[in-house]
Scaffold this active site. Structure first.
Site, PDB file in Angstrom:
ATOM      1  N   TYR A   1      42.717  32.330  20.354  1.00  0.00           N
ATOM      2  CA  TYR A   1      42.153  33.418  21.145  1.00  0.00           C
ATOM      3  C   TYR A   1      42.082  33.016  22.619  1.00  0.00           C
ATOM      4  O   TYR A   1      42.359  33.824  23.507  1.00  0.00           O
ATOM      5  CB  TYR A   1      40.751  33.776  20.632  1.00  0.00           C
ATOM      6  CG  TYR A   1      40.715  34.237  19.195  1.00  0.00           C
ATOM      7  CD1 TYR A   1      41.306  35.432  18.810  1.00  0.00           C
ATOM      8  CD2 TYR A   1      40.073  33.470  18.217  1.00  0.00           C
ATOM      9  CE1 TYR A   1      41.271  35.845  17.490  1.00  0.00           C
ATOM     10  CE2 TYR A   1      40.043  33.882  16.892  1.00  0.00           C
ATOM     11  CZ  TYR A   1      40.641  35.069  16.533  1.00  0.00           C
ATOM     12  OH  TYR A   1      40.613  35.476  15.233  1.00  0.00           O
TER      13      TYR A   1
ATOM     14  N   ASN B   1      42.945  45.942  16.088  1.00  0.00           N
ATOM     15  CA  ASN B   1      44.397  46.099  16.082  1.00  0.00           C
ATOM     16  C   ASN B   1      44.809  47.186  15.084  1.00  0.00           C
ATOM     17  O   ASN B   1      44.570  47.040  13.886  1.00  0.00           O
ATOM     18  CB  ASN B   1      45.037  44.758  15.702  1.00  0.00           C
ATOM     19  CG  ASN B   1      46.537  44.850  15.514  1.00  0.00           C
ATOM     20  OD1 ASN B   1      47.185  45.787  15.973  1.00  0.00           O
ATOM     21  ND2 ASN B   1      47.088  43.862  14.839  1.00  0.00           N
TER      22      ASN B   1
ATOM     23  N   CYS C   1      48.293  39.865  14.580  1.00  0.00           N
ATOM     24  CA  CYS C   1      46.990  39.271  14.877  1.00  0.00           C
ATOM     25  C   CYS C   1      46.644  38.140  13.913  1.00  0.00           C
ATOM     26  O   CYS C   1      45.797  37.300  14.234  1.00  0.00           O
ATOM     27  CB  CYS C   1      45.905  40.341  14.868  1.00  0.00           C
ATOM     28  SG  CYS C   1      45.814  41.319  13.359  1.00  0.00           S
ATOM     29  N   HIS C   2      47.312  38.094  12.757  1.00  0.00           N
ATOM     30  CA  HIS C   2      47.045  37.000  11.813  1.00  0.00           C
ATOM     31  C   HIS C   2      47.504  35.657  12.366  1.00  0.00           C
ATOM     32  O   HIS C   2      47.097  34.604  11.860  1.00  0.00           O
ATOM     33  CB  HIS C   2      47.735  37.284  10.471  1.00  0.00           C
ATOM     34  CG  HIS C   2      49.229  37.386  10.548  1.00  0.00           C
ATOM     35  ND1 HIS C   2      49.866  38.510  11.027  1.00  0.00           N
ATOM     36  CD2 HIS C   2      50.205  36.509  10.229  1.00  0.00           C
ATOM     37  CE1 HIS C   2      51.184  38.323  10.989  1.00  0.00           C
ATOM     38  NE2 HIS C   2      51.413  37.109  10.505  1.00  0.00           N
TER      39      HIS C   2
ATOM     40  N   GLU D   1      54.487  32.453   6.220  1.00  0.00           N
ATOM     41  CA  GLU D   1      55.331  32.201   7.389  1.00  0.00           C
ATOM     42  C   GLU D   1      55.530  30.715   7.667  1.00  0.00           C
ATOM     43  O   GLU D   1      56.259  30.347   8.597  1.00  0.00           O
ATOM     44  CB  GLU D   1      54.731  32.881   8.620  1.00  0.00           C
ATOM     45  CG  GLU D   1      54.691  34.395   8.504  1.00  0.00           C
ATOM     46  CD  GLU D   1      54.146  35.072   9.746  1.00  0.00           C
ATOM     47  OE1 GLU D   1      53.835  34.362  10.723  1.00  0.00           O
ATOM     48  OE2 GLU D   1      54.051  36.308   9.741  1.00  0.00           O
TER      49      GLU D   1
END
Length: 213
Positions: free
Chosen positions: A104, A127, A135-136, A164
């Protein structure tokens, strides 16, 4: 006018809404189909053949949830309902690619508001277009998982990062039942705001890889 369509993926039913300007919302699975439909209530349900860009977005999302590496950064969005600060945060977040993470605090610096990490977290909690605005991939300082407002909370966030191949630190365990297994090689922090590879935040738990331009 906004329209929406609910479609099936490997993780369950998802919803996408759009206007003439672009995608306005993407909704991850909820507790049940009724809850998902309520999330899309500001739009009218679409019937008939889908517009080509939306059909392609859905196909790409289906592939993403099967574990394929997909780049959503060029998909056209409609963020007119968001504040200028929120738009800047979303733009910076979209620059973080598959398998990469940022904090952040880093996003706050990217948008020219150092010290506004909490405001960045608030923007990301609102979001409207999850996954496409990823945003993850944004963590708290120290590599902690941070928050996630979608159904499943931080366990869902951890599972997305795991799919990912991203590394993250403390705060949540991935729930393997939330998402299908994935394949693919992990990638690190990658931002159009950081092309020179400057690495200034010790909260990131990964090394830097710079995208070619």
């Amino acid at each position: 006018m906004q329209r929406f369509h609910i479609f099936r993926t490997a993780i369950g039913p998802c919803g996408i809404a759009w206007s003439e300007e672009g995608v306005t919302r993407f909704q991850l699975p909820e507790r049940d189909d009724a809850a998902l439909a309520r999330r899309m209530a500001k739009a009218d349900r679409w019937s008939g053949a889908l517009p080509s860009p939306i059909a392609q977005a859905i196909a790409d999302l289906e592939r993403y949830f099967r574990g394929e590496k997909i780049d959503f950064s060029t998909l056209r969005l409609d963020l007119r309902a968001s504040s200028p600060f929120h738009k800047a945060v979303y733009d910076a977040t979209r620059a973080i690619s598959w398998g990469a993470v940022a904090t952040y605090g880093e996003i706050a610096r990217d948008v020219g508001s150092p010290g506004a990490a909490r405001a960045v977290g608030h923007a990301l909690s609102r979001n409207p277009i999850a996954i496409i605005i990823p945003c993850h991939r944004i963590l708290a300082a120290g590599g902690k998982i941070g928050g996630f407002s979608a159904h499943g909370g931080t366990s869902a966030k951890a599972r997305l990062l795991e799919i990912e191949g991203a590394r993250f630190g403390q705060g949540a365990a991935a729930n393997p039942d939330l998402f299908a297994p994935s394949s693919g090689e992990p990638q690190r922090r990658d931002s159009k705001f950081d092309r020179l590879g400057r690495f200034t935040d010790p909260g990131i738990m990964t090394r830097v890889v710079v995208r070619s331009v």
